[in-house]
Write an enzyme that holds these catalytic residues in place. Structure first.
Site, PDB file in Angstrom:
ATOM      1  N   ASP A   5      32.475 -23.623   7.194  1.00 23.93           N
ATOM      2  CA  ASP A   5      31.786 -23.779   5.912  1.00 23.93           C
ATOM      3  C   ASP A   5      32.205 -25.092   5.248  1.00 23.93           C
ATOM      4  OD1 ASP A   5      30.772 -21.373   6.475  1.00 23.93           O
ATOM      5  OD2 ASP A   5      31.659 -20.294   4.762  1.00 23.93           O
TER       6      ASP A   5
ATOM      7  N   TYR B  85      30.517 -28.026   6.797  1.00 29.55           N
ATOM      8  CA  TYR B  85      29.115 -27.995   6.383  1.00 29.55           C
ATOM      9  C   TYR B  85      28.984 -28.566   4.966  1.00 29.55           C
ATOM     10  CZ  TYR B  85      24.441 -26.237   5.301  1.00 29.55           C
ATOM     11  OH  TYR B  85      23.119 -26.145   4.944  1.00 29.55           O
ATOM     12  N   ASP B  86      29.838 -28.082   4.089  1.00 33.58           N
ATOM     13  CA  ASP B  86      29.780 -28.544   2.694  1.00 33.58           C
ATOM     14  C   ASP B  86      30.016 -30.049   2.595  1.00 33.58           C
ATOM     15  OD1 ASP B  86      29.276 -25.988   1.973  1.00 33.58           O
ATOM     16  OD2 ASP B  86      31.309 -25.540   1.285  1.00 33.58           O
TER      17      ASP B  86
ATOM     18  N   SER C  99      -4.750  -6.569  10.977  1.00 38.72           N
ATOM     19  CA  SER C  99      -3.775  -5.494  10.862  1.00 38.72           C
ATOM     20  C   SER C  99      -3.579  -4.914  12.263  1.00 38.72           C
ATOM     21  CB  SER C  99      -4.342  -4.456   9.902  1.00 38.72           C
ATOM     22  OG  SER C  99      -3.402  -3.472   9.673  1.00 38.72           O
TER      23      SER C  99
ATOM     24  N   GLU D 139       8.133  -4.974  20.825  1.00 37.30           N
ATOM     25  CA  GLU D 139       9.026  -5.611  19.847  1.00 37.30           C
ATOM     26  C   GLU D 139       9.115  -4.787  18.570  1.00 37.30           C
ATOM     27  OE1 GLU D 139       7.120  -9.486  19.984  1.00 37.30           O
ATOM     28  OE2 GLU D 139       5.887  -8.999  18.265  1.00 37.30           O
TER      29      GLU D 139
ATOM     30  N   LYS E  64       8.803  -3.442  14.874  1.00 36.89           N
ATOM     31  CA  LYS E  64       7.821  -3.648  13.803  1.00 36.89           C
ATOM     32  C   LYS E  64       8.589  -3.701  12.491  1.00 36.89           C
ATOM     33  CE  LYS E  64       3.446  -1.849  12.052  1.00 36.89           C
ATOM     34  NZ  LYS E  64       3.781  -1.998  10.653  1.00 36.89           N
TER      35      LYS E  64
ATOM     36  N   ASP F 256       9.552  -3.930   8.750  1.00 35.90           N
ATOM     37  CA  ASP F 256       8.895  -3.422   7.551  1.00 35.90           C
ATOM     38  C   ASP F 256       9.115  -4.404   6.409  1.00 35.90           C
ATOM     39  OD1 ASP F 256       7.418  -1.735   6.071  1.00 35.90           O
ATOM     40  OD2 ASP F 256       9.016  -0.276   5.716  1.00 35.90           O
TER      41      ASP F 256
ATOM     42  N   ARG G 180      -0.275 -12.346   3.406  1.00 37.40           N
ATOM     43  CA  ARG G 180      -1.455 -11.833   4.074  1.00 37.40           C
ATOM     44  C   ARG G 180      -2.538 -11.472   3.066  1.00 37.40           C
ATOM     45  NH1 ARG G 180      -4.082  -7.756   7.390  1.00 37.40           N
ATOM     46  NH2 ARG G 180      -3.894  -6.088   5.911  1.00 37.40           N
TER      47      ARG G 180
ATOM     48  N   GLU H 220       7.187 -12.175   9.504  1.00 37.71           N
ATOM     49  CA  GLU H 220       7.501 -11.195   8.472  1.00 37.71           C
ATOM     50  C   GLU H 220       8.727 -11.642   7.685  1.00 37.71           C
ATOM     51  OE1 GLU H 220       5.256  -8.849   9.137  1.00 37.71           O
ATOM     52  OE2 GLU H 220       5.808  -7.167   7.849  1.00 37.71           O
TER      53      GLU H 220
ATOM     54  N   TYR I 190       6.486 -13.856  14.965  1.00 43.53           N
ATOM     55  CA  TYR I 190       6.087 -13.158  16.193  1.00 43.53           C
ATOM     56  C   TYR I 190       4.742 -13.580  16.780  1.00 43.53           C
ATOM     57  CZ  TYR I 190       4.460 -10.335  12.228  1.00 43.53           C
ATOM     58  OH  TYR I 190       3.940  -9.925  11.028  1.00 43.53           O
TER      59      TYR I 190
ATOM     60  N   LYS J  59       4.275   4.217  15.454  1.00 44.35           N
ATOM     61  CA  LYS J  59       5.041   4.528  14.245  1.00 44.35           C
ATOM     62  C   LYS J  59       6.023   5.651  14.544  1.00 44.35           C
ATOM     63  CE  LYS J  59       3.172   2.161  10.737  1.00 44.35           C
ATOM     64  NZ  LYS J  59       2.657   2.891   9.646  1.00 44.35           N
TER      65      LYS J  59
ATOM     66  N   CYS K  69      -1.370  20.275 -22.330  1.00 46.35           N
ATOM     67  CA  CYS K  69      -0.624  19.063 -21.991  1.00 46.35           C
ATOM     68  C   CYS K  69       0.802  19.182 -22.565  1.00 46.35           C
ATOM     69  CB  CYS K  69      -1.319  17.840 -22.578  1.00 46.35           C
ATOM     70  SG  CYS K  69      -0.379  16.322 -22.341  1.00 46.35           S
TER      71      CYS K  69
ATOM     72  N   CYS L 223       1.063  16.420 -25.544  1.00 44.37           N
ATOM     73  CA  CYS L 223       0.317  16.445 -26.811  1.00 44.37           C
ATOM     74  C   CYS L 223      -0.341  17.791 -27.079  1.00 44.37           C
ATOM     75  CB  CYS L 223      -0.725  15.333 -26.819  1.00 44.37           C
ATOM     76  SG  CYS L 223      -1.991  15.546 -25.566  1.00 44.37           S
TER      77      CYS L 223
ATOM     78  N   CYS M  68      -5.449  15.690 -18.836  1.00 44.94           N
ATOM     79  CA  CYS M  68      -5.394  15.780 -20.289  1.00 44.94           C
ATOM     80  C   CYS M  68      -6.438  14.813 -20.843  1.00 44.94           C
ATOM     81  CB  CYS M  68      -3.999  15.389 -20.780  1.00 44.94           C
ATOM     82  SG  CYS M  68      -3.952  15.001 -22.540  1.00 44.94           S
TER      83      CYS M  68
ATOM     84  N   CYS N 269      -2.609  10.840 -26.537  1.00 45.02           N
ATOM     85  CA  CYS N 269      -1.482  11.497 -25.860  1.00 45.02           C
ATOM     86  C   CYS N 269      -0.303  10.518 -25.731  1.00 45.02           C
ATOM     87  CB  CYS N 269      -1.948  11.967 -24.486  1.00 45.02           C
ATOM     88  SG  CYS N 269      -0.646  12.683 -23.491  1.00 45.02           S
TER      89      CYS N 269
HETATM   90  S1  IVH Z   1       1.527  -8.606  15.315  1.00 41.87           S
HETATM   91  C1  IVH Z   1      -2.809  -9.542  15.281  1.00 41.87           C
HETATM   92  N1  IVH Z   1       4.100  -8.099  15.486  1.00 41.87           N
HETATM   93  O1  IVH Z   1       2.742  -5.023  10.901  1.00 41.87           O
HETATM   94  C2  IVH Z   1      -1.417  -9.072  15.396  1.00 41.87           C
HETATM   95  N2  IVH Z   1       2.974  -7.498  13.487  1.00 41.87           N
HETATM   96  O2  IVH Z   1       0.783  -2.892  10.569  1.00 41.87           O
HETATM   97  C3  IVH Z   1      -0.895  -8.512  14.132  1.00 41.87           C
HETATM   98  N3  IVH Z   1       4.408  -6.500  11.764  1.00 41.87           N
HETATM   99  O3  IVH Z   1       0.236  -7.030   9.484  1.00 41.87           O
HETATM  100  C4  IVH Z   1       0.516  -8.702  13.895  1.00 41.87           C
HETATM  101  N4  IVH Z   1       6.281  -6.614  12.901  1.00 41.87           N
HETATM  102  O4  IVH Z   1       2.709  -7.627   9.038  1.00 41.87           O
HETATM  103  C5  IVH Z   1       2.998  -8.019  14.724  1.00 41.87           C
HETATM  104  N5  IVH Z   1       6.364  -7.741  15.760  1.00 41.87           N
HETATM  105  C6  IVH Z   1       5.279  -7.668  15.003  1.00 41.87           C
HETATM  106  C7  IVH Z   1       5.304  -7.117  13.695  1.00 41.87           C
HETATM  107  C8  IVH Z   1       4.113  -7.048  12.969  1.00 41.87           C
HETATM  108  C9  IVH Z   1       5.723  -6.251  11.753  1.00 41.87           C
HETATM  109  C10 IVH Z   1       3.494  -6.184  10.647  1.00 41.87           C
HETATM  110  C11 IVH Z   1       2.479  -7.255  10.352  1.00 41.87           C
HETATM  111  C12 IVH Z   1       1.142  -6.579  10.455  1.00 41.87           C
HETATM  112  C13 IVH Z   1       1.504  -5.140  10.250  1.00 41.87           C
HETATM  113  C14 IVH Z   1       0.468  -4.207  10.838  1.00 41.87           C
END
Ligand code: IVH
Length: 667
Positions: free
Chosen positions: A30, A33-34, A79, A110, A112, A114, A133, A167, A219, A305, A397, A400, A415, A421
């Protein structure tokens, strides 16, 4: 240090950022770097004219923004369709095979993430612009806040022009830390890392955004770059310096795919950030092209999912909840139970029919579930309590005492005392202040309740009359917080757009998308107020997708005298926002171009091309002008001038390629 050494030092520091924030493998202390950073700052202070826009000192811009310009994309961000079990996964595989005339595809699996999806534009290897998006087509330009994310490379290892998708997210630890700080400061905690990321990206002040622990994983690349497979694409992205997930698997059969997906179910919890599933993608780019996409999602990819988390607990009592619009819903209070990393004490029943259908009573043991980020809800009764007490549907209600009503054919109980209210009023005012609406920070629900109870605030316009002296009288409100609240309320006059105001006014059935449509049509609050209800209805009906019912609701809202009084009060207090015009996110977005000499088309046409592609046309070369488009007869002085200001000179054919979004190299 000369200019070349300065540029090399910039690159060196950005490399260190990458090693630290992306690879988790720093190669300097560090302290070192600084020291390098300090040298860079010294040079920039002494040579302001040489400052590079992508210098690591430039991550945090100095000027807070007041709005996030909307951008329209030519290639929408799609999506993903979802699957939840093996059978659905198998069906996806069969569809893919059919689309490929029986060929067996290989897949990449890969995580997903969130988070909040993002498109990042790099021009000649420099980070130029990043947008959310949004609804896929219209996103918001959050470039200034994105620049503060240390995992985001400001320069790539090669001068390529690419649109990258990924993301932005927060790790659990970072999220918990900022939430603890929020609670300590008396602010509402964020519900989950995703909300916190979304809020951080929308901060007006990039210096504040820089303090939020945001991270990035990428990605996809629009157009797939030079790769033949997704695996190669990720390798190429890594080579460019982009952060990509290290936990990627390639599989060649359906059983291997299922095994890989199942393997994630337990491993997910060992990641430092939340994932809500995995994404499965066809590996070969040529096969992807063959499969194509629907208007919503690609046919070559699917999300798997993870199943929702569940727990069993005992129902203690049922609260009669009054919503902002008067909806009366049962809210269950339970013995606290751990669910998906948080302690759950409350869960929704949605409506009173649901209670009858589940035949649930106080004292029963019930199964609750949390799918993704939403509030948990009750699935079923698992064990009847010994001394169970039935739950009666309310008739009045709780706020009120107005007799509750139910619309013909509707399950919801409500209500009807919309304007009188107290709870509805307090919730409407809270809604007005919310982040998606007027974004009045520091004014949480408990303060709003107190303001309503003390009678200081009767409608949203009264907020603008509040003084520090009045606020310090409230519970748990110090001098400093009171000042912050007054300041935040005053700021909202400057920062709000018409669509945010319309969201905040809470018209039934008018969420973000429709509020924006209304705002874009009228642009000014005054024009909307001038129109008659009939005119409003006719104008909205003419807008794409705006149905009869919705147009009627907006028109009725503006016809109601009590609503008009509040809006006029707001206007009198200086709340009169307009709606900014939308920019296009074309290939030239974020670029400033000047034109000189004789070209094959009139200057005005070239200007139109630049603007249609999202660029800015400039009459003369200034500091920061990116390109000078030069005709054949350009004078030597002009060229010298451009060189001095660091503007790149390109000829007309090169310009045309640039405007089409093609890579023109580093010249
Ligand atoms: S591919 C056309 N890869 O999930 C391909 N999406 O539910 C679309 N997301 O809108 C995206 N991890 O925001 C892709 N490894 C990943 C992802 C990913 C998260 C999100 C992305 C997308 C949403 C769809």
């Amino acid at each position: 240090m000369d200019r070349a050494a300065y540029e090399a030092l910039c690159r060196e520091l950005l490399d260190h950022d990458r090693r630290y924030y992306v690879d988790n493998a720093p190669t300097v202390s560090d302290q070192d770097y600084d020291r390098l950073f300090a040298r860079l700052k010294d040079f920039e202070a002494a040579h302001p004219a040489d400052l590079l826009s992508w210098s690591p000192t430039q991550r945090v811009g100095h000027t807070p923004t007041s709005t996030f310009p909307k951008l329209v994309r030519d290639v929408p961000m799609l999506s993903l369709d979802n699957t939840y079990d093996e059978a659905e996964l198998t069906a996806f595989h069969e569809r893919v095979k059919k689309g490929l005339a029986g060929e067996e595809p290989a897949y990449v699996v890969e995580p997903k993430i969130d988070g909040i999806s993002m498109e990042l534009k790099y021009v000649e290897g420099k980070f130029r612009l990043g947008a959310t998006r949004g609804d896929g087509t219209i996103g918001e330009d959050v470039t200034q806040n994105l620049r503060t994310i240390r995992a985001l490379p400001l320069v790539l290892s090669e001068p390529v022009t690419v649109d990258v998708r990924g993301e932005v997210y927060m790790e659990r630890a970072g999220f918990e830390k900022i939430n603890a700080e929020r609670v300590a400061a008396g602010e509402e905690p964020w519900k989950n890392p995703r909300n916190s990321t979304g809020g951080s990206l929308k901060l007006m002040d990039p210096r504040e955004a820089a303090r939020r622990p945001m991270k990035l994983l990428t990605y996809e690349v629009v157009g797939d770059g030079p790769a033949k497979t997704h695996f190669q694409l990720l390798e190429w992205m890594k080579h460019l310096g982009l952060p990509v997930s290290t936990d990627i698997t390639r599989v060649e059969s359906l059983p291997a795919l299922i095994e890989a997906v199942n393997g994630w179910a337990s491993r997910r919890l060992s990641l430092p950030f939340a994932i809500d599933g995995v994404v499965i993608k066809v590996d070969r780019i040529a096969q992807r092209r063959e499969l194509g996409a629907t208007s919503r999602a690609p046919r070559w990819a699917i999300a798997f999912k993870f199943p929702a988390e569940q727990a069993v607990t005992r129902l203690q009592w049922v609260e009669v909840n009054v919503g902002r619009t008067g909806a009366i819903t049962p809210l269950g209070h339970f013995d606290p139970v751990e669910l998906g990393g948080t302690t759950v004490k409350r869960a929704s029943f949605f409506n009173w029919n649901q209670i009858r259908r589940l035949d649930v009573a106080v004292g029963d043991k019930v199964l609750i579930e949390k799918a993704g980020e939403i509030i948990p809800y009750v699935i079923t009764v698992v064990e009847r309590g010994a001394d169970r007490q039935p739950i009666a549907e309310p008739t009045e209600c709780p706020s009120c005492a107005t007799r509750l009503e139910r619309e013909e054919g509707q399950v919801a109980l409500y209500c009807p005392n919309r304007f009188g209210c107290p709870v509805q009023r307090a919730r409407s005012i809270g809604f007005f202040c919310a982040r998606d609406a007027m974004n009045i920070e520091n004014l949480g629900p408990s303060t709003v309740y107190q303001l309503c109870e003390t009678g200081l605030v009767k409608d949203v316009a009264d907020l603008y009359d509040l003084t520090v002296e009045q606020l310090v009288e409230l519970e748990r409100m110090g001098e400093k917080s009171a000042e912050n609240v007054v300041q935040a309320i005053a700021n909202s006059k400057k920062t709000a757009t018409l669509s945010r105001l319309l969201i905040g006014l809470g018209m039934p059935g008018i969420g973000e998308v429709w509020a924006r449509a209304v705002a874009e049509h009228y642009r000014e609050l005054a024009s909307l107020m001038k129109a008659t209800p009939e005119e409003i209805k006719a104008a909205l009906l003419a807008l794409h997708g705006f149905g009869e019912e919705r147009a009627q609701k907006v028109s009725a809202f503006f016809a109601e005298p009590r609503n008009r009084v509040v809006i006029e009060k707001l206007q009198a207090r200086g709340v009169s926002p307009s709606e900014p015009r939308i920019e296009r996110i074309g290939p030239l977005a974020g670029l400033r171009l000047c034109v000189t000499g004789t070209l094959t088309r009139p200057r005005s046409e070239i200007q139109a091309t630049i603007e249609a592609a999202g660029g800015t046309f400039e009459k003369s070369v200034k500091k920061g002008t990116h390109y000078l488009v030069a005709g054949a007869d350009v004078g030597a002085t002009k060229l010298k001038d451009a060189q001095k200001k660091g503007t790149r000179v390109i000829d007309e054919p090169t310009f045309e390629r640039l405007a089409r979004g093609e890579d023109i190299g580093n010249g």
